[in-house]
Design an enzyme around this catalytic site. Sequence first.
Site, PDB file in Angstrom:
ATOM      1  N   GLY A  46       0.837  -1.187   0.000  1.00  0.00           N
ATOM      2  CA  GLY A  46       0.000   0.000   0.000  1.00  0.00           C
ATOM      3  C   GLY A  46       0.871   1.236   0.000  1.00  0.00           C
ATOM      4  O   GLY A  46       2.052   1.183   0.388  1.00  0.00           O
ATOM      5  N   GLN A  51       3.038  10.051   1.367  1.00  0.00           N
ATOM      6  CA  GLN A  51       4.345   9.387   1.271  1.00  0.00           C
ATOM      7  C   GLN A  51       5.111   9.764  -0.001  1.00  0.00           C
ATOM      8  O   GLN A  51       6.296   9.509  -0.106  1.00  0.00           O
ATOM      9  CB  GLN A  51       4.181   7.859   1.325  1.00  0.00           C
ATOM     10  CG  GLN A  51       3.706   7.369   2.678  1.00  0.00           C
ATOM     11  CD  GLN A  51       3.596   5.859   2.700  1.00  0.00           C
ATOM     12  OE1 GLN A  51       2.633   5.304   2.207  1.00  0.00           O
ATOM     13  NE2 GLN A  51       4.604   5.192   3.256  1.00  0.00           N
ATOM     14  N   CYS A  99       6.435  -0.267   6.868  1.00  0.00           N
ATOM     15  CA  CYS A  99       5.986   0.952   6.177  1.00  0.00           C
ATOM     16  C   CYS A  99       7.117   1.432   5.279  1.00  0.00           C
ATOM     17  O   CYS A  99       8.269   1.470   5.716  1.00  0.00           O
ATOM     18  CB  CYS A  99       5.642   2.014   7.219  1.00  0.00           C
ATOM     19  SG  CYS A  99       5.118   3.569   6.478  1.00  0.00           S
ATOM     20  N   LEU A 100       6.784   1.795   4.048  1.00  0.00           N
ATOM     21  CA  LEU A 100       7.824   2.215   3.101  1.00  0.00           C
ATOM     22  C   LEU A 100       8.556   3.479   3.562  1.00  0.00           C
ATOM     23  O   LEU A 100       9.676   3.732   3.133  1.00  0.00           O
ATOM     24  CB  LEU A 100       7.224   2.427   1.704  1.00  0.00           C
ATOM     25  CG  LEU A 100       6.678   1.157   1.032  1.00  0.00           C
ATOM     26  CD1 LEU A 100       6.003   1.508  -0.291  1.00  0.00           C
ATOM     27  CD2 LEU A 100       7.768   0.116   0.815  1.00  0.00           C
ATOM     28  N   HIS A 141      -3.685   1.009   8.221  1.00  0.00           N
ATOM     29  CA  HIS A 141      -2.331   1.570   8.139  1.00  0.00           C
ATOM     30  C   HIS A 141      -2.289   2.723   7.132  1.00  0.00           C
ATOM     31  O   HIS A 141      -1.763   3.801   7.427  1.00  0.00           O
ATOM     32  CB  HIS A 141      -1.321   0.473   7.762  1.00  0.00           C
ATOM     33  CG  HIS A 141       0.084   0.979   7.631  1.00  0.00           C
ATOM     34  ND1 HIS A 141       1.064   0.734   8.569  1.00  0.00           N
ATOM     35  CD2 HIS A 141       0.666   1.749   6.677  1.00  0.00           C
ATOM     36  CE1 HIS A 141       2.187   1.343   8.186  1.00  0.00           C
ATOM     37  NE2 HIS A 141       1.971   1.956   7.035  1.00  0.00           N
ATOM     38  N   GLU A 142      -2.851   2.495   5.951  1.00  0.00           N
ATOM     39  CA  GLU A 142      -2.829   3.542   4.917  1.00  0.00           C
ATOM     40  C   GLU A 142      -3.702   4.726   5.318  1.00  0.00           C
ATOM     41  O   GLU A 142      -3.357   5.880   5.071  1.00  0.00           O
ATOM     42  CB  GLU A 142      -3.269   2.983   3.559  1.00  0.00           C
ATOM     43  CG  GLU A 142      -2.373   1.879   3.006  1.00  0.00           C
ATOM     44  CD  GLU A 142      -0.896   2.228   3.020  1.00  0.00           C
ATOM     45  OE1 GLU A 142      -0.547   3.410   2.822  1.00  0.00           O
ATOM     46  OE2 GLU A 142      -0.059   1.319   3.242  1.00  0.00           O
ATOM     47  N   HIS A 145      -2.031   7.218   7.369  1.00  0.00           N
ATOM     48  CA  HIS A 145      -1.172   8.145   6.623  1.00  0.00           C
ATOM     49  C   HIS A 145      -1.925   9.403   6.189  1.00  0.00           C
ATOM     50  O   HIS A 145      -1.378  10.499   6.245  1.00  0.00           O
ATOM     51  CB  HIS A 145      -0.588   7.475   5.373  1.00  0.00           C
ATOM     52  CG  HIS A 145       0.631   6.647   5.646  1.00  0.00           C
ATOM     53  ND1 HIS A 145       1.783   7.178   6.172  1.00  0.00           N
ATOM     54  CD2 HIS A 145       0.886   5.336   5.434  1.00  0.00           C
ATOM     55  CE1 HIS A 145       2.698   6.216   6.288  1.00  0.00           C
ATOM     56  NE2 HIS A 145       2.176   5.079   5.854  1.00  0.00           N
TER      57      HIS A 145
HETATM   58 NI    NI Z   1       3.058   3.224   5.754  1.00  0.00          NI
END
Ligand code: NI
Length: 188
Positions: A46, A51, A99-100, A141-142, A145
Site C-alpha cells: 500500500g 508518502q 511501512c515504506l 495503516h494507509e 497516513h
Molecule cells: Ni506506511
Amino acid sequence: MSVLPIRAYGDPVLKKKAEAVTPEHPDLKELIDDMWETMYKASGLGLAAPQVGKSLRIFVIDASPFGEEEPRLAGFKKVFLNAQILEEKGKTWSFNEGCLSFPGMREDISRPPQIRIRYQDENFNEYEEEYSGLAARIIQHEYDHIEGTLMVDRMMPLKRTLLRRKLSNISKGLVDVDYKMKFPLKKK
Ligand code: NI
C-alpha cells in the site's frame, strides 16, 4: 508513469492531515498511476499520497500477493479516495507492520480487527464497505497516513524511546534501501 521518491520518517508532510481530492484535481489520474508504479517498485502492499509528498486523501492498496495465504485478499487491489473510517470494532489484535517510509523497520501494532469505511474510487463512485482481518489492517495503516498518523505514533512511549536512534538514522538516510527515497535530514 514515473517512480516518485518516497518520503522518509521525519518529513513534515507525513504528519499533516491530508486534504480531500475533487474530480477537478489537476493530473489526478497521473498521480494515481505514479503511486502504483512507486508502490510496486518498492514492493509495497500500500502507499498513501503523503508518502510521495502530496497531502491528499488518496491511498492505493494491492494485497493480491497475499491471496494464497488469505483467500479473502485475492484480487484485493483498490484506489481509495477521500476515505473515512466510520467504525472500528472488535478486540484489538497485534500484527507486525512495516511501512515504506520506515525502511528496515517492522513493529507490532495493535488495532481493532473490523472496520466500516466510506470512500470513492478513481471515478468518484462512492462505496461503504466492511473489512476485517488483514484487509482491514492494511486499510487502517494507509488510512493513518492520510490522517497524519504514523506507525511510531501507535507505539508505546517506551518502545519509541528504544527506537530513537533507529528513527533518527531513517530521517538522516543512514539506512539500506533499494527504492528511491527522500530523507529530510540527509546531509548533502
Ligand atoms: Ni506506511
